[in-house]
Write an enzyme that holds these catalytic residues in place. Sequence first.
Site, PDB file in Angstrom:
ATOM      1  N   CYS A  87      42.546  22.790  36.653  1.00 53.79           N
ATOM      2  CA  CYS A  87      43.708  23.497  37.421  1.00 53.79           C
ATOM      3  C   CYS A  87      44.199  24.539  36.486  1.00 53.79           C
ATOM      4  O   CYS A  87      44.178  24.635  35.338  1.00 53.79           O
ATOM      5  CB  CYS A  87      44.744  22.308  37.991  1.00 53.79           C
TER       6      CYS A  87
ATOM      7  N   TYR B 285      33.379  15.197  44.471  1.00 52.51           N
ATOM      8  CA  TYR B 285      34.298  14.530  43.621  1.00 52.51           C
ATOM      9  C   TYR B 285      34.450  13.089  43.597  1.00 52.51           C
ATOM     10  O   TYR B 285      35.192  12.720  44.771  1.00 52.51           O
ATOM     11  CB  TYR B 285      35.444  15.584  43.714  1.00 52.51           C
TER      12      TYR B 285
ATOM     13  N   HIS C 157      39.042  10.856  38.024  1.00 53.86           N
ATOM     14  CA  HIS C 157      40.213  10.890  37.945  1.00 53.86           C
ATOM     15  C   HIS C 157      41.345   9.970  38.697  1.00 53.86           C
ATOM     16  O   HIS C 157      42.319  10.475  39.105  1.00 53.86           O
ATOM     17  CB  HIS C 157      41.168  12.307  37.910  1.00 53.86           C
TER      18      HIS C 157
ATOM     19  N   ASP D 296      41.399  11.210  30.228  1.00 51.16           N
ATOM     20  CA  ASP D 296      40.386  12.463  30.113  1.00 51.16           C
ATOM     21  C   ASP D 296      40.924  13.507  29.288  1.00 51.16           C
ATOM     22  O   ASP D 296      40.165  13.704  28.216  1.00 51.16           O
ATOM     23  CB  ASP D 296      40.184  12.874  31.601  1.00 51.16           C
TER      24      ASP D 296
END
Length: 684
Positions: A31, A170, A173, A266
């Site tokens: 992002c 996806y 996360h 992460d």
Amino acid sequence: MTRDPRYDILFEPVKIGPVTAKNRFYQVPHCNGMGHPMPRAVAAMRGMKAEGGWAVICTEECEIHPSGDVAPYAEARLWDDDDIPGLALMAEAVHRHDALAGVELVHNGPSCGNLYSREVPIGPSHQPVNGYAPVQARAMDKADIRAYRQWHRDAAKRARKAGFDVIYVYAGHDLSLPMHFLQRRRNDRIDEYGGSLENRVRLFREVIEDTKEAVGDRCAVVVRMAVEELLGEDGLTSEAEGRDVIEMLAELPDLWDVNVSSWFNDSTTSRFHPEGSQERHIAFVKKVTSKPVVGVGRFTSPDTMVSMIRRGVLDMIGAARPSIADPFLPKKIEEGRPDDIRECIGCNICVSGDFTITPIRCTQNPTMGEEWRKGWHPEVIPAKTSDESVLVVGAGPAGLECTRALGQRGYAVHLAEATTDLGGRVSAESRLPGLAEWARVRDYRVYQLGKLPNVEIYRDSRLTAEHVREFGFPHVVVATGARWRRDGVGRDRIRPVPGFDGAGVYTPDDIMAGAMPAGPVVVFDDDHFYMGGVLAEKLRREGLEVTLVTPAEAASVWTANTLEVKHIQKRLLELGVEIVPNRTVTGFDGEAVELACVFTGRPARQPCASVVTVTARWPEEGLYRELRTDPDALAAAGIRSVTAIGDCLAPGTIAMAVYAGHRYAREFGEPPAPPVPFKRELAV
Ligand code: ADP
Ligand code: SF4
């Protein structure tokens, strides 16, 4: 220069389904705080990485439907065909440099609030939405599941139309519907999509198959999955279900992009994990699939990268932050100049752009986020426009970057530093627990300065106004930094604390200079960034009894924006630091601090022999002010401009200081910037 043959392996092509990556450098989705509202800025930022040699360059999360709306966060979007042109800009920018463009299609289900679209959130089961609004997601029925699959297919086709080569499914996360269906803790369905792992993986499998069917002829269909959630039995683990899922779907996608969840586990900062720390969790993946595997680990060392490939851990070197700090990292290795890499320091200022919904910035790379709106290139800077020389006073991050960038332009620059050490605050702070990598801010710049014959550095040279006038360089940049306040005035507390003018009160500068307070000690954190927590950790490790008092609800609370706040609380608590939140300090008498509850004002006493006050800072502006107060003396000395930059102008982050130095150098000798000094993406 020629490339070291040891690194040749990094430049081998990798086949990903129907497409081929020209080398092993892979910018994983990340992002950037710009997203769909700023498509030109995103395209220029991603295009820069393509120019810098990355073979695959991906978007951030890309929403596929209004029921998966992550507002207020600014991510990519492919809700319908109207979103295609904006995203196509990025694919075009990436293709111009012979790289592949990837798009991370996402529907975050119960992990988004639909605050903009006002759709009711959906999920595998009825469950609260976290972090967006006090609402719940409703359980999807079969028709919802069919609809979701169709949205994903449609978005994949739109992505292909926009020019993308790599399409993601996806499941990372602790986000996205395929992941949430997998998670036992979120999925209590009793139909064929719930219960056994076979059932919970069904939707994931279907969506991968759907995507391949929709676009697999021309595009690679890749998966990003968190194989380890670090939640023990409550989550996927690399020993049990995380591994089982990869085994079940091993050959289905064209590539596996694997990591650890959630985001704060992460993208950990260098304070908590070194380069390559995810290896133990993801190393199994290559053993159970023949498809290429990508992983991340804040890789900046080509030797570590080669080792990852040679040891069979990864096929491609995934990177978000190293590509932000240095978009030209692959090129520098390819051209045989790895020493020029501007290594990521692992501070996560870049991440804060996402949380604050503002264009991404980077401590190491001041051009990040400015590629389109200011036309800044991370490696190229316009040549000088005159032969005027510049004196820079102070070799902290602001002074070093200012000198480096002016020097790169070809100006004659003289850098004077009061001490024998270059680096200013980064040198001091990099000696604190966990912050060693921050010295890279200094090291990159000092190395570059060493290559510039037009730059002179004077150490041990504390300049006075008199000295500056005697030198008589026509332009003076004052980058003399800041010092921590001692009086207790900070963000919450606006008046000095009685007793802080006496003995037993220390500032962070005192501690960094080697002072050792007597215990028990209270660290008063009214700064709310990392310093209070770091000093509490340091003093505790040195054997003192430490209490951290803060008016905020947690220690170092702003570090929620750098994904650190939970790690910091855990570390401090495990070390035995007592954290006293929601209290301010109102006095100190040498034996105790007086506290007051920030809500009720109720007083309390915390016995201690000393206090470390981590509050506000004072700019070191004495030299600047003195020079400016006497314009006639300046004119007589031939000095035409005096400019304060960095912490000396207003104390801020290291990123801001580097930016200030770079900006001065870019603007020096150029026509004055317009009132809004950058281009904007105006909707109307
Ligand atoms: P910034 O973050 O703005 O770069 P720092 O505090 O990190 O600021 O660095 C300021 C640097 O300026 C320090 O290395 C300090 O020693 C140096 N400095 C301060 N005053 C003077 C001075 N009068 N002459 C030369 N150097 C100075
Ligand atoms: Fe690395 Fe910090 Fe730059 Fe992020 S902001 S890329 S963590 S140096």
